[in-house]
Design an enzyme around this catalytic site. Sequence first.
Site, mmCIF file in Angstrom:
data_model
loop_
_atom_site.group_PDB
_atom_site.id
_atom_site.type_symbol
_atom_site.label_atom_id
_atom_site.label_comp_id
_atom_site.label_asym_id
_atom_site.label_seq_id
_atom_site.Cartn_x
_atom_site.Cartn_y
_atom_site.Cartn_z
ATOM 1 N N ARG A 180 0.798 -1.236 0.000
ATOM 2 C CA ARG A 180 0.000 0.000 0.000
ATOM 3 C C ARG A 180 0.830 1.286 0.000
ATOM 4 N NH1 ARG A 180 -3.193 1.800 2.690
ATOM 5 N NH2 ARG A 180 -4.736 2.297 1.118
ATOM 6 N N CYS B 71 14.880 -4.835 -3.359
ATOM 7 C CA CYS B 71 15.770 -3.999 -4.172
ATOM 8 C C CYS B 71 14.967 -3.048 -5.053
ATOM 9 C CB CYS B 71 16.674 -4.891 -4.999
ATOM 10 S SG CYS B 71 17.663 -5.914 -3.928
ATOM 11 N N GLU B 72 14.289 -2.129 -4.439
ATOM 12 C CA GLU B 72 13.505 -1.103 -5.127
ATOM 13 C C GLU B 72 13.494 0.128 -4.222
ATOM 14 O OE1 GLU B 72 10.998 -1.405 -7.814
ATOM 15 O OE2 GLU B 72 11.000 -3.570 -8.112
ATOM 16 N N TYR C 108 -6.304 -5.285 2.176
ATOM 17 C CA TYR C 108 -5.381 -5.113 1.052
ATOM 18 C C TYR C 108 -3.931 -5.187 1.533
ATOM 19 C CZ TYR C 108 -9.875 -3.557 -0.648
ATOM 20 O OH TYR C 108 -11.212 -3.501 -0.941
HETATM 21 N N1 LLP Z 1 -17.253 -3.526 -4.240
HETATM 22 C C1 LLP Z 1 -16.539 -3.417 -5.366
HETATM 23 C C2 LLP Z 1 -17.196 -3.605 -6.644
HETATM 24 C C3 LLP Z 1 -15.154 -3.112 -5.298
HETATM 25 O O1 LLP Z 1 -14.455 -2.999 -6.419
HETATM 26 C C4 LLP Z 1 -14.536 -2.933 -4.037
HETATM 27 C C5 LLP Z 1 -13.108 -2.628 -3.924
HETATM 28 C C6 LLP Z 1 -15.331 -3.079 -2.883
HETATM 29 C C7 LLP Z 1 -16.684 -3.365 -3.017
HETATM 30 C C8 LLP Z 1 -14.774 -2.927 -1.505
HETATM 31 O O2 LLP Z 1 -14.302 -1.640 -1.280
HETATM 32 P P1 LLP Z 1 -13.837 -1.211 0.185
HETATM 33 O O3 LLP Z 1 -15.043 -1.234 1.073
HETATM 34 O O4 LLP Z 1 -12.800 -2.172 0.636
HETATM 35 O O5 LLP Z 1 -13.289 0.141 0.005
HETATM 36 N N2 LLP Z 1 -6.128 -2.110 -2.903
HETATM 37 C C9 LLP Z 1 -6.686 -0.796 -2.644
HETATM 38 C C10 LLP Z 1 -8.202 -0.832 -2.608
HETATM 39 C C11 LLP Z 1 -8.829 -1.418 -3.841
HETATM 40 C C12 LLP Z 1 -10.350 -1.512 -3.781
HETATM 41 C C13 LLP Z 1 -10.892 -2.300 -4.923
HETATM 42 N N3 LLP Z 1 -12.328 -2.469 -4.916
HETATM 43 C C14 LLP Z 1 -6.080 -0.245 -1.367
HETATM 44 O O6 LLP Z 1 -5.264 -0.910 -0.733
HETATM 45 O O7 LLP Z 1 -6.387 0.882 -0.980
#
Ligand code: LLP
Length: 428
Positions: A325, A355-356, A384
Amino acid sequence: MHSFAYKNGSLHCENVNLADIAAAVGTPVFVYSRKTISDDLAEFRSSMAGLDAHIAYAVKACSNKAILNLMARQGAGFDIVSGGELWRVINAGGDPTQCTYAGVAKTEPEIRYALEQKIYCFNCESENELREINRIAGEMGVKAPVAVRVNPHVDAHTHKYITTGTNENKFGVDITRIESVYATIAAEMPNLHIKGLQIHIGSQLTEVQPFTTAVEKMLPIVKKFIAMYGIEFFSIGGGIGIVYDGCLESGKPEWWAAHPEQITIKSYADALIPLLKPLGIKILLEPGRRLVGNAAALLTTCIYEKKGEAKTFKMIDAGMNDIIRPALYEGYHEIWPVKEHCGDEIVADIVGPICESGDFQAQNRRIADVKPGEVLAELSAGAYGFSMASTYNSRPLAAEVLVDGDKWSIIRRRQTLEQMVQDECLPE
Ligand code: LLP
């Protein structure tokens, strides 16, 4: 809100001393609090009690089998984005008929698998996908339940990589085209059953206003589709943000009083229930981060210290392969020493072994002057975190532990070197 606090000079998760877990399991290790997850799920439920609301936990945030099993036992459904996630849910004891399936590039085998498992609904992202599901359902002699994800053109005010509801994103069908797409489904796709409508405008939203704006834009369309197609649900997606900066204070009411702009489950519910209740249909919520984000810390050990010309570096044994993240989204995570320090702060970069140059967990951070051998806890690592981990630089995947009161269990063993390469082979 979360369950990490100092007791007797050492950081605990619930009633377990994190130093004990680090000593027994080694580092890096993700440590989850069962209580935080259960409390947050319960808070979602009670805050939304005025609606016929159903929670579909976004599996991608944290897909460990034990976490999915916990969600399933507490009655959550699941928002999935691949055949793999559907398999995981079933394998963890979840109910496929409580799954909604999103994602822009579902393949034929994935669609067949989801139909065989009788998922609750596909959340479709394009007309071509709808046609493909219609064709496959026809071949299988079934009717496929579908909803379309609408892109409502609302700026979520979040990082550009996790904003999804503007017309520059690949997600969903444009709000201006949605009526004609539903008319086309009804006229030309006999193997589809129109079941609902969906939006998801982004992740880590820290204000309520983009959610209300998006829902208000959708209301006339939802009402029309209830009348025309008898849709039975409206999914408002996930996206509620968590507190990363000042996480330890966030459990205290005085912290919230000083940050009235910060979104809470209650402020989200209070703003949305009056808009949604008059619809009189099922409302689906797809929270991921808000249910698990603050529920875990990544424990890591300080290996070396280096005082450069311009900066001091603390090298740790967790890298961007364990938690990406900070490198990918400029994400901020609080980093606290497990052994409590008093007044010996310095400014340093906390960097990993990869190594980045992008392999840092914090830059120019005021932090306790931890020495090599000391264990640090990187907070708010539950969402995540492990789910985006890789073995880059041939670093085996970290272990995961679930704490419950004064007990803890390993919920993923640390990957061994043999396991890391077990599927590789030499050519004939
Ligand atoms: N529904 C859909 C269609 C989604 O694409 C996502 C997340 C969620 C629900 C859930 O969202 P949340 O409640 O977790 O915000 N890797 C990134 C976040 C990517 C989110 C992708 N979609 C990070 O670490 O911030």
